[in-house]
Design an enzyme around this catalytic site. Structure first.
Site, PDB file in Angstrom:
ATOM      1  CD  GLU A 130       6.011  -7.215  -3.547  1.00 27.91           C
ATOM      2  OE1 GLU A 130       5.855  -6.090  -3.050  1.00 27.91           O
ATOM      3  OE2 GLU A 130       6.264  -8.230  -2.866  1.00 27.91           O
ATOM      4  N   GLY A 186       7.387  -2.756   4.407  1.00 29.78           N
ATOM      5  CA  GLY A 186       6.502  -3.073   5.531  1.00 29.78           C
ATOM      6  C   GLY A 186       6.950  -2.366   6.792  1.00 29.78           C
ATOM      7  NE  ARG A 187       4.681   2.027   9.951  1.00 29.52           N
ATOM      8  CZ  ARG A 187       5.534   3.048  10.095  1.00 29.52           C
ATOM      9  NH1 ARG A 187       6.237   3.472   9.064  1.00 29.52           N
ATOM     10  NH2 ARG A 187       5.682   3.649  11.251  1.00 29.52           N
ATOM     11  CG  ASP A 202       0.605   0.582  13.383  1.00 34.43           C
ATOM     12  OD1 ASP A 202      -0.603   0.366  13.169  1.00 34.43           O
ATOM     13  OD2 ASP A 202       1.328   1.214  12.575  1.00 34.43           O
ATOM     14  CB  ALA A 230      -4.863   5.557  11.308  1.00 36.96           C
ATOM     15  CG  HIS A 280     -29.768   8.583 -11.059  1.00 33.73           C
ATOM     16  ND1 HIS A 280     -28.830   7.719 -11.604  1.00 33.73           N
ATOM     17  CD2 HIS A 280     -30.161   9.399 -12.062  1.00 33.73           C
ATOM     18  CE1 HIS A 280     -28.691   8.013 -12.887  1.00 33.73           C
ATOM     19  NE2 HIS A 280     -29.481   9.033 -13.190  1.00 33.73           N
ATOM     20  CB  VAL A 294      -0.928   0.003   1.242  1.00 37.81           C
ATOM     21  CG1 VAL A 294      -1.729   1.284   1.305  1.00 37.81           C
ATOM     22  CG2 VAL A 294      -1.846  -1.212   1.223  1.00 37.81           C
ATOM     23  CB  ILE A 295       3.505   2.458   2.355  1.00 34.05           C
ATOM     24  CG1 ILE A 295       2.562   2.507   3.578  1.00 34.05           C
ATOM     25  CG2 ILE A 295       4.526   3.584   2.416  1.00 34.05           C
ATOM     26  CD1 ILE A 295       3.243   2.313   4.917  1.00 34.05           C
ATOM     27  CB  ALA A 326       7.761   1.185   0.765  1.00 35.04           C
TER      28      ALA A 326
HETATM   29  C1  LIG Z   1       3.428   6.673   4.488  1.00 37.92           C
HETATM   30  C2  LIG Z   1       2.338   6.055   5.328  1.00 37.92           C
HETATM   31  C3  LIG Z   1       1.023   6.212   4.939  1.00 37.92           C
HETATM   32  C4  LIG Z   1       0.006   5.665   5.726  1.00 37.92           C
HETATM   33  N1  LIG Z   1      -1.282   5.841   5.325  1.00 37.92           N
HETATM   34  C5  LIG Z   1      -2.291   5.329   6.049  1.00 37.92           C
HETATM   35  C6  LIG Z   1      -3.644   5.548   5.699  1.00 37.92           C
HETATM   36  O1  LIG Z   1      -3.937   6.210   4.709  1.00 37.92           O
HETATM   37  N2  LIG Z   1      -4.607   5.020   6.488  1.00 37.92           N
HETATM   38  C7  LIG Z   1      -4.314   4.275   7.591  1.00 37.92           C
HETATM   39  O2  LIG Z   1      -5.235   3.806   8.264  1.00 37.92           O
HETATM   40  N3  LIG Z   1      -3.042   4.045   7.961  1.00 37.92           N
HETATM   41  C8  LIG Z   1      -2.036   4.560   7.229  1.00 37.92           C
HETATM   42  N4  LIG Z   1      -0.733   4.365   7.620  1.00 37.92           N
HETATM   43  C9  LIG Z   1      -0.489   3.558   8.834  1.00 37.92           C
HETATM   44  C10 LIG Z   1      -0.748   4.411  10.071  1.00 37.92           C
HETATM   45  O3  LIG Z   1       0.098   5.528  10.045  1.00 37.92           O
HETATM   46  C11 LIG Z   1      -0.519   3.581  11.319  1.00 37.92           C
HETATM   47  O4  LIG Z   1      -1.315   2.422  11.281  1.00 37.92           O
HETATM   48  C12 LIG Z   1      -0.883   4.373  12.570  1.00 37.92           C
HETATM   49  O5  LIG Z   1      -0.120   5.551  12.649  1.00 37.92           O
HETATM   50  C13 LIG Z   1      -0.660   3.536  13.831  1.00 37.92           C
HETATM   51  O6  LIG Z   1      -1.057   4.272  14.929  1.00 37.92           O
HETATM   52  P1  LIG Z   1      -0.392   4.025  16.373  1.00 37.92           P
HETATM   53  O7  LIG Z   1      -0.981   5.075  17.256  1.00 37.92           O
HETATM   54  O8  LIG Z   1      -0.529   2.620  16.743  1.00 37.92           O
HETATM   55  O9  LIG Z   1       1.157   4.294  16.167  1.00 37.92           O
HETATM   56  P2  LIG Z   1       1.967   5.574  15.684  1.00 37.92           P
HETATM   57  O10 LIG Z   1       1.158   6.423  14.786  1.00 37.92           O
HETATM   58  O11 LIG Z   1       3.264   5.050  15.175  1.00 37.92           O
HETATM   59  O12 LIG Z   1       2.180   6.414  16.994  1.00 37.92           O
HETATM   60  C14 LIG Z   1       2.939   5.946  18.055  1.00 37.92           C
HETATM   61  C15 LIG Z   1       3.490   7.137  18.800  1.00 37.92           C
HETATM   62  O13 LIG Z   1       4.083   6.666  19.991  1.00 37.92           O
HETATM   63  C16 LIG Z   1       5.312   7.340  20.182  1.00 37.92           C
HETATM   64  N5  LIG Z   1       6.142   6.497  21.043  1.00 37.92           N
HETATM   65  C17 LIG Z   1       6.690   5.295  20.770  1.00 37.92           C
HETATM   66  N6  LIG Z   1       7.333   4.824  21.864  1.00 37.92           N
HETATM   67  C18 LIG Z   1       7.191   5.748  22.819  1.00 37.92           C
HETATM   68  C19 LIG Z   1       7.616   5.842  24.145  1.00 37.92           C
HETATM   69  N7  LIG Z   1       8.329   4.871  24.722  1.00 37.92           N
HETATM   70  N8  LIG Z   1       7.289   6.943  24.849  1.00 37.92           N
HETATM   71  C20 LIG Z   1       6.553   7.947  24.300  1.00 37.92           C
HETATM   72  N9  LIG Z   1       6.115   7.897  23.032  1.00 37.92           N
HETATM   73  C21 LIG Z   1       6.424   6.810  22.310  1.00 37.92           C
HETATM   74  C22 LIG Z   1       5.850   7.530  18.787  1.00 37.92           C
HETATM   75  O14 LIG Z   1       6.809   8.562  18.752  1.00 37.92           O
HETATM   76  C23 LIG Z   1       4.570   7.900  18.046  1.00 37.92           C
HETATM   77  O15 LIG Z   1       4.342   9.276  18.121  1.00 37.92           O
HETATM   78  C24 LIG Z   1       0.307   4.926   6.889  1.00 37.92           C
HETATM   79  C25 LIG Z   1       1.632   4.779   7.296  1.00 37.92           C
HETATM   80  C26 LIG Z   1       2.637   5.346   6.522  1.00 37.92           C
HETATM   81  C27 LIG Z   1       4.046   5.181   6.975  1.00 37.92           C
END
Ligand SMILES: Cc1cc2nc3c(=O)[nH]c(=O)nc-3n(C[C@H](O)[C@H](O)[C@H](O)COP(=O)(O)OP(=O)(O)OC[C@H]3O[C@@H](n4cnc5c(N)ncnc54)[C@H](O)[C@@H]3O)c2cc1C
Length: 475
Positions: free
Chosen positions: A211, A278-279, A319, A327, A451, A191-192, A276
């Site tokens: 890929e 994966g994560r 995540d 998200a 429509h 996707v990314i 890109a």
């Molecule tokens: C380029 C790209 C495009 C994307 N597009 C989409 C999309 O269109 N739609 C979608 O649904 N998803 C998308 N995603 C995926 C989406 O960004 C993630 O699924 C989402 O951000 C996960 O949310 P999260 O809160 O679990 O983690 P994160 O967003 O990674 O947030 C975690 C936060 O915790 C903080 N953190 C980590 N450890 C600590 C610690 N010990 N103390 C304090 N803070 C800490 C980090 O700094 C971060 O700010 C995309 C990802 C990328 C890279």
């Protein structure tokens, strides 16, 4: 400021900040700790999604889609552009302003909900204690009744291809290019990779996508993947499947990348390389010894269906736990956990999580693909409706793609809905709602759709599943 809270959330991304806000709405005292630091040293809540993921990527996708349409579609509307130019710096400035507005918005939301933000790194200690270390190294101890871990994920590195932050970058770096690369490589057609590849291809970058898998978009319905591959290749993305990258080397004229495919060893030179592939979950320095929280073999925080870790009053969402890295999935988990902590009923329906790829055409789906349903032993019926037969899509000059519905042939239950075409990411909301309410095909058939709208395609696909479509011949 008190050092004791009912709930402490570690991580202020789309999983963590909604958990904090909902917990505060539930009349609990809440702190949310976040460590995100931008390239310029500024800090921001919002995590990957707002700072380096969903939002900046969609801002650039929007800009570049407009640019591409102006060049390739305006003529069909009778509009003639003598010349169109692009100011990359201005495009990036617009993106940055959107990101800044959204991330600052979180702090306003915290203020109005009564969440206490802490900027720094949170570390869970035994006894529900949390140590916060600020950027200046100053430490502070907080005490919680409940802790929610929401530390997110990070880009997966590729062995042999080292990031240098300039020519070889991760997805964040790819959102920051200051100029259009001439020769661009995207490693990974997920996707990314497809979204970022589209951004720079639309602006003219010669873009190769390598890929490793033989199959394109294996998680999507096979009919959608096939259609998508055709359109992406038409856009000019040179997608090569079954191509395993082994190494990269800086040369005078660019980055030399070696890979192997069915024809053997290959090597190409690029100006920029985006990795890109994966994560992976990010839990670095998150847990001290003795917290009782376990990580699985892949590094995810282990949780049950309700996001409870094995340790009492410690939860994990987003995540950093199993499930799709999206998200909206994280947000639902965060909110559900905050409600459970307050003793309220909460439930995340993992069977109705939509996936969207914001390319052109856009791709979105929810539930089972036709292949998954059949492999699971279901007797299925399928209905499809092409956007070429939709008056609204034609008026939009966006007749590519289709809507497909997969339902149980016996019970009529909708098992999955798959869309490739205009506004698929918006259209899928109706499909998710239908599945959330366990709708049947007949329910959709009997629902009146305005429509001319794109949503009629979903209506007609449901009718087609019973060979009762009106606007296409039934076969
Ligand atoms: C380029 C790209 C495009 C994307 N597009 C989409 C999309 O269109 N739609 C979608 O649904 N998803 C998308 N995603 C995926 C989406 O960004 C993630 O699924 C989402 O951000 C996960 O949310 P999260 O809160 O679990 O983690 P994160 O967003 O990674 O947030 C975690 C936060 O915790 C903080 N953190 C980590 N450890 C600590 C610690 N010990 N103390 C304090 N803070 C800490 C980090 O700094 C971060 O700010 C995309 C990802 C990328 C890279």
């Amino acid at each position: 400021m008190s050092d004791s809270f009912d709930v402490i959330v570690i991580g202020g991304g789309p999983a963590g900040y909604p958990a904090a806000i909902r917990a505060a709405q539930n009349k609990l005292s809440v702190a949310c700790i976040d460590a995100w630091t931008n390239r310029d040293g500024s800090t921001a809540f919002g995590g990957t999604c707002l700072n380096a993921g969903c939002i900046p990527s969609k801002a650039l996708l929007e800009s570049t889609e407009l640019y591409h349409r102006a060049q390739h579609e305006f003529a069909a509307h009778g509009m003639k552009l003598e010349r169109i130019s692009l100011d990359v710096a201005l495009m990036q400035k617009r993106k940055t302003a959107i990101v800044k507005g959204m991330t600052q918005g979180i702090l306003s939301l915290f203020k109005s909900a009564g969440v206490t933000p802490f900027t720094g790194r949170g570390r869970l200690l035994p006894g529900l204690e949390v140590e916060v270390t600020g950027a200046d190294g100053a430490r502070r101890m907080l005490q919680a009744k409940h802790v929610v871990l929401a530390s997110g994920s990070e880009p997966m590195p590729l062995r042999g291809v080292d990031f240098d932050g300039k020519q070889v970058v991760d997805s964040w770096g790819a959102l920051e290019f200051e100029a259009i690369p001439k020769r661009l490589l995207v490693i990974g057609a997920g996707v990314i990779g497809l979204e970022l590849g589209s951004v720079w291809r639309r602006l003219g970058a010669e873009t190769v996508v390598l890929e490793a898998l033989e199959q394109f978009l294996p998680m999507a319905d096979a009919a959608v993947s096939k259609e998508a591959l055709r359109h992406f290749r038409k856009l000019g993305l040179d997608i090569r499947l079954g191509a395993k990258v082994s190494a990269s080397k800086m040369e005078k004229d660019g980055v030399q990348v070696s890979y192997t495919d069915a024809k053997g060893g290959q090597s190409l030179v690029f100006d920029r390389v985006i990795v890109a592939i994966g994560r992976r979950p990010y839990t670095k320095d998150l847990l001290a010894e003795g917290t009782g929280v376990a990580l699985d073999a892949r590094g995810f925080v282990e949780v049950d269906d309700h996001c409870r870790t094995g340790a009492e009053n410690i939860w994990a969402v987003g995540d950093c736990v199993r499930g799709p890295m999206l998200a909206h999935k994280g947000k639902e988990e965060g909110v559900a956990v905050a409600d459970q902590i307050a003793g309220l009923y909460a439930h995340v329906n993992y069977k109705a999580i939509p996936s969207v790829i914001y390319t052109a055409p856009e791709i979105a789906w929810v539930g089972l693909t036709e292949e998954q349903a059949k492999a699971g032993g279901r007797n299925v019926k399928v209905g499809s409706f092409p956007f070429a037969a939709s008056g609204r899509a034609r008026a939009m000059e966006a007749g590519a793609g289709f809507c497909k519905i997969v339902a149980d042939a016996g019970s009529d239950e909708i098992l999955g809905i798959h869309i490739i075409g205009p506004m698929a990411g918006e259209l899928i909301a109706e499909a998710v709602l239908a599945m959330e309410y366990s709708a049947s095909c007949e329910d959709l058939q009997r629902t009146i759709h305005a429509h001319p709208t794109l949503s009629e395609a979903l209506h007609e696909a449901a009718l087609a599943a019973d060979k009762r479509a009106i606007d296409i011949p039934n076969r």
